[in-house]
Design an enzyme around this catalytic site. Structure first.
Site, PDB file in Angstrom:
ATOM      1  N   THR A  93      54.960  74.178  50.392  1.00 45.39           N
ATOM      2  CA  THR A  93      54.448  74.451  49.048  1.00 45.39           C
ATOM      3  C   THR A  93      53.537  73.303  48.641  1.00 45.39           C
ATOM      4  OG1 THR A  93      56.500  75.563  48.480  1.00 45.39           O
ATOM      5  CG2 THR A  93      55.072  74.913  46.657  1.00 45.39           C
ATOM      6  N   LYS A 168      52.741  81.065  44.712  1.00 51.90           N
ATOM      7  CA  LYS A 168      53.963  80.250  44.805  1.00 51.90           C
ATOM      8  C   LYS A 168      54.165  79.439  43.512  1.00 51.90           C
ATOM      9  CE  LYS A 168      57.454  78.004  46.637  1.00 51.90           C
ATOM     10  NZ  LYS A 168      58.697  78.473  47.172  1.00 51.90           N
ATOM     11  N   LYS A 236      57.713  68.008  42.619  1.00 51.21           N
ATOM     12  CA  LYS A 236      56.353  68.054  43.200  1.00 51.21           C
ATOM     13  C   LYS A 236      55.668  69.387  42.853  1.00 51.21           C
ATOM     14  CE  LYS A 236      56.573  69.648  47.296  1.00 51.21           C
ATOM     15  NZ  LYS A 236      56.242  70.842  47.962  1.00 51.21           N
TER      16      LYS A 236
END
Ligand code: NAP
Length: 291
Positions: A93, A168, A236
């Site tokens: 990701t 995502k 993150k």
């Protein structure tokens, strides 16, 4: 398609195992060699000594590493060692911009790139039931089908490079909201003296049912937070979501609140726990109402 795998972490190890079960895996490489050696001992698949060695044996490489700079470093190394016409599938990701950069750099060498971030947690990785959101050309998406189908169940081409990662980000905002809701609701249930396992059973059968409640709720009830998905990795991802929202002039309340909470957890030493350890903060709120 002879496939290699890079990044045998919490997700990657199981994804590579599923590629092996499908008869597609030619070699693996991991930055710290012990994991690759363990994989070789388990499956007999060769643990390459370097990315270049792995690339020599493969015409497709899947990676599942941590963050943006890791993806670009691995993609560059692959660009120097894979042959023309090869495919690189990135299941990490990262930002949509990173995916576009990796795709452009590899395209210069005639190598196809698919950003294929996944959702479904370590359970989905293990059971080959991941949802896979893809950014790629229709042709590369078609070529990658055997590899993607060995790792996932719901596999959707979202558009050109970067659109898998944009999707995502959508997923990660929703995961933050669900994590907030489940942790807060279970802390509330505990404070009211309810049996948490019964709460999870009955609430999980109604309108508030969710993957997170069913799969992570029982651990929260025991105050155990095995991986899963690390707090530091979701932090993150939410920073990526924050930047994408900021580019439209918007600040997202769930993203901002969750980032604040994750920072607190990280400062308390919980960065490598599953994100369900957010329950620690929610429980503390009831234990110390004025705190
Ligand atoms: P993890 O357990 O921390 O594993 C990370 C893997 O990437 C390790 O094999 C690590 O190697 C490797 N790596 C990191 N930086 C690297 C670099 N610069 N060069 C080469 N290898 C590098 O993480 P994870 O939970 O599997 O997550 C991997 C990715 O999938 C992340 O982007 C995460 O956001 C995403 N994701 C995770 C989940 C989940 O539930 N865990 C779900 C969906 C998506 P070492 O062993 O040497 O450290």
């Amino acid at each position: 398609m002879k496939t290699g795998f890079i990044g045998l972490g919490a997700m990657g190890y199981s994804m590579a195992r599923n590629l092996h079960k499908a008869g597609l895996l030619a070699a693996v490489w991991n930055r710290s060699p012990e994991k690759a050696q363990a994989f070789q001992a388990e499956t007999g698949v060769s643990a390459a000594a370097s990315i270049a060695e792995l690339a020599r044996d493969c015409d497709c490489v899947v990676m599942c590493v941590s963050a943006d700079e890791d993806v670009l470093a691995v993609a560059d190394a692959l660009g120097h060692s894979l042959g023309e016409g090869a495919l690189v599938i990135d299941c990490s990701t990262v930002s949509a911009e990173t995916a576009k950069t990796a795709a452009a750099r590899l395209a210069e060498r005639g190598i196809g790139f698919l950003d294929c971030p996944v959702s479904g947690g370590t359970e989905g990785a293990k059971n080959a039931t991941l949802a896979i959101m893809c950014g790629a050309s229709a042709q590369d998406f078609e070529r990658a089908q055997p590899v993607l189908q060995a790792m996932g169940k719901r596999i959707v081409l979202m558009g050109a490079a970067g659109s898998g990662q944009a999707t995502k980000a959508v997923n990660q905002i929703a995961v933050a909201g669900v994590n907030q809701a489940v942790a807060e609701a279970l802390a509330f249930a505990r404070a009211h003296g309810l049996d948490l396992d019964k709460v999870i059973e009955v609430v999980g059968g109604g309108a508030a049912a969710s993957w997170h409640l069913t799969n992570r709720g029982p651990n929260m009830a025991k105050m155990e937070f095995p991986l899963g998905f690390k707090v530091s990795l979701h932090e993150k991802d939410l920073k990526i979501c924050r930047e994408m929202a900021a580019s439209l002039g918007v600040q997202l309340p769930i993203v901002e609140m969750t980032l604040l909470h994750y920072r607190r957890l990280i400062e308390q030493g919980h960065s490598d726990e599953d994100i369900s350890s957010l329950y620690r903060l929610k429980r503390a709120m009831f234990d110390n109402p004025k705190g």
